[in-house]
Design a protein around this motif. Structure first.
Motif, PDB file in Angstrom:
ATOM      1  N   GLN A 114       0.848  -1.198   0.000  1.00 49.94           N
ATOM      2  CA  GLN A 114       0.000   0.000   0.000  1.00 49.94           C
ATOM      3  C   GLN A 114       0.886   1.252   0.000  1.00 49.94           C
ATOM      4  O   GLN A 114       0.658   2.176  -0.775  1.00 49.94           O
ATOM      5  CB  GLN A 114      -0.938   0.007   1.213  1.00 49.94           C
ATOM      6  N   GLU A 115       1.904   1.264   0.867  1.00 48.37           N
ATOM      7  CA  GLU A 115       2.810   2.411   0.929  1.00 48.37           C
ATOM      8  C   GLU A 115       3.591   2.556  -0.376  1.00 48.37           C
ATOM      9  O   GLU A 115       3.813   3.673  -0.862  1.00 48.37           O
ATOM     10  CB  GLU A 115       3.777   2.275   2.104  1.00 48.37           C
ATOM     11  N   GLY A 116       4.011   1.431  -0.954  1.00 46.99           N
ATOM     12  CA  GLY A 116       4.716   1.471  -2.237  1.00 46.99           C
ATOM     13  C   GLY A 116       3.833   2.043  -3.323  1.00 46.99           C
ATOM     14  O   GLY A 116       4.259   2.901  -4.110  1.00 46.99           O
ATOM     15  N   HIS A 117       2.583   1.596  -3.364  1.00 48.27           N
ATOM     16  CA  HIS A 117       1.625   2.121  -4.344  1.00 48.27           C
ATOM     17  C   HIS A 117       1.480   3.635  -4.184  1.00 48.27           C
ATOM     18  O   HIS A 117       1.501   4.379  -5.173  1.00 48.27           O
ATOM     19  CB  HIS A 117       0.283   1.420  -4.179  1.00 48.27           C
ATOM     20  N   GLU A 118       1.337   4.099  -2.951  1.00 44.42           N
ATOM     21  CA  GLU A 118       1.189   5.536  -2.709  1.00 44.42           C
ATOM     22  C   GLU A 118       2.424   6.296  -3.172  1.00 44.42           C
ATOM     23  O   GLU A 118       2.322   7.361  -3.785  1.00 44.42           O
ATOM     24  CB  GLU A 118       0.895   5.785  -1.231  1.00 44.42           C
ATOM     25  N   GLN A 119       3.619   5.757  -2.888  1.00 45.53           N
ATOM     26  CA  GLN A 119       4.856   6.417  -3.299  1.00 45.53           C
ATOM     27  C   GLN A 119       4.961   6.491  -4.819  1.00 45.53           C
ATOM     28  O   GLN A 119       5.244   7.537  -5.390  1.00 45.53           O
ATOM     29  CB  GLN A 119       6.074   5.673  -2.724  1.00 45.53           C
ATOM     30  N   PHE A 120       4.724   5.368  -5.490  1.00 38.48           N
ATOM     31  CA  PHE A 120       4.843   5.351  -6.947  1.00 38.48           C
ATOM     32  C   PHE A 120       3.760   6.187  -7.610  1.00 38.48           C
ATOM     33  O   PHE A 120       4.007   6.819  -8.641  1.00 38.48           O
ATOM     34  CB  PHE A 120       4.833   3.918  -7.480  1.00 38.48           C
ATOM     35  N   SER A 121       2.572   6.248  -7.017  1.00 35.27           N
ATOM     36  CA  SER A 121       1.506   7.087  -7.570  1.00 35.27           C
ATOM     37  C   SER A 121       1.910   8.555  -7.554  1.00 35.27           C
ATOM     38  O   SER A 121       1.653   9.285  -8.515  1.00 35.27           O
ATOM     39  CB  SER A 121       0.208   6.898  -6.778  1.00 35.27           C
ATOM     40  N   LEU A 122       2.545   8.986  -6.463  1.00 30.86           N
ATOM     41  CA  LEU A 122       3.030  10.366  -6.393  1.00 30.86           C
ATOM     42  C   LEU A 122       4.086  10.617  -7.451  1.00 30.86           C
ATOM     43  O   LEU A 122       4.095  11.655  -8.118  1.00 30.86           O
ATOM     44  CB  LEU A 122       3.607  10.662  -5.005  1.00 30.86           C
ATOM     45  N   ASP A 123       4.991   9.671  -7.616  1.00 35.46           N
ATOM     46  CA  ASP A 123       6.050   9.809  -8.609  1.00 35.46           C
ATOM     47  C   ASP A 123       5.465   9.913 -10.014  1.00 35.46           C
ATOM     48  O   ASP A 123       5.878  10.755 -10.808  1.00 35.46           O
ATOM     49  CB  ASP A 123       7.021   8.625  -8.524  1.00 35.46           C
ATOM     50  N   VAL A 124       4.497   9.055 -10.310  1.00 34.43           N
ATOM     51  CA  VAL A 124       3.895   9.045 -11.648  1.00 34.43           C
ATOM     52  C   VAL A 124       3.150  10.355 -11.919  1.00 34.43           C
ATOM     53  O   VAL A 124       3.123  10.826 -13.052  1.00 34.43           O
ATOM     54  CB  VAL A 124       2.979   7.811 -11.820  1.00 34.43           C
ATOM     55  N   ARG A 125       2.596  10.975 -10.891  1.00 34.54           N
ATOM     56  CA  ARG A 125       1.914  12.262 -11.086  1.00 34.54           C
ATOM     57  C   ARG A 125       2.879  13.342 -11.563  1.00 34.54           C
ATOM     58  O   ARG A 125       2.506  14.184 -12.368  1.00 34.54           O
ATOM     59  CB  ARG A 125       1.236  12.715  -9.797  1.00 34.54           C
ATOM     60  N   VAL A 126       4.106  13.346 -11.055  1.00 36.94           N
ATOM     61  CA  VAL A 126       5.073  14.358 -11.489  1.00 36.94           C
ATOM     62  C   VAL A 126       5.891  13.884 -12.691  1.00 36.94           C
ATOM     63  O   VAL A 126       6.531  14.690 -13.354  1.00 36.94           O
ATOM     64  CB  VAL A 126       6.025  14.799 -10.341  1.00 36.94           C
ATOM     65  N   ASN A 127       5.871  12.586 -12.954  1.00 34.22           N
ATOM     66  CA  ASN A 127       6.617  11.990 -14.064  1.00 34.22           C
ATOM     67  C   ASN A 127       5.742  10.972 -14.798  1.00 34.22           C
ATOM     68  O   ASN A 127       6.006   9.778 -14.742  1.00 34.22           O
ATOM     69  CB  ASN A 127       7.852  11.270 -13.514  1.00 34.22           C
ATOM     70  N   PRO A 128       4.711  11.416 -15.499  1.00 37.49           N
ATOM     71  CA  PRO A 128       3.754  10.473 -16.084  1.00 37.49           C
ATOM     72  C   PRO A 128       4.323   9.570 -17.173  1.00 37.49           C
ATOM     73  O   PRO A 128       3.718   8.560 -17.501  1.00 37.49           O
ATOM     74  CB  PRO A 128       2.653  11.383 -16.639  1.00 37.49           C
TER      75      PRO A 128
END
Length: 162
Positions: A114-128
């Motif tokens: 869950q924490e990994g998903h949240e981290q990668f989701s944030l990353d993808v928002r700034v780096n789609p």
């Protein structure tokens, strides 16, 4: 037919993940990473900017991230996460959070999907366009759901154990 295409895409993404997971090259120091890769340049530029505004010491975000990467390479994933968290906490207003893709990989290997998903989701928002983080995010989602709801492919390849 649409289901078949989704299954093929899921299989391709899982293969990419297996290739990415089979090495810790993603956690090498930024000078040895894919220097032509835009998102990595963006991450380095972000860290360089942070580095320029802080003094060089043990609590510097760049130093903490490098220590976290070294801990991960040494097989001490729990300590790597502590360093990444400390680096994140050392920068006001969570400005570093979306760029800590390394922390997401540590979460994955600690079975904190869950924490990994949240981290990668944030990353993808700034780096789609960063495919690596998209694949890691899908891997976390699949592991959270045991692969059943996201990839309903029979006889699917399994994700590497985190």
């Amino acid at each position: 037919m649409k289901n078949h295409h989704l299954n093929v895409i899921a299989s391709v993404l899982l293969c990419c993940l297996m290739l990415l997971s089979s090495t810790t090259a993603l956690l090498l120091p930024s000078s040895t990473q894919h220097s032509a890769h835009h998102s990595r340049r963006h991450h380095r530029a972000s860290l360089t900017s942070l580095h320029a505004t802080s003094s060089v010491n043990e609590d510097d975000p760049r130093t903490l991230i490098q220590k976290g990467m070294q801990s991960f390479r040494n097989g001490d994933v729990s300590t790597s996460l502590q360093y990444f968290d400390k680096a994140n906490d050392s920068v006001p207003d969570n400005k570093l959070t979306p760029y800590l893709w390394q922390r997401g990989i540590s979460y994955y290997y600690l079975d904190k999907f869950q924490e990994g998903h949240e981290q990668f989701s944030l990353d993808v928002r700034v780096n789609p366009l960063d495919v690596e983080e998209i694949v890691w995010d899908i891997a976390c989602l699949a592991r959270m759901n045991n692969g059943q709801e996201i990839f309903p492919v029979e006889d699917q390849m399994s994700l590497p154990k985190g």
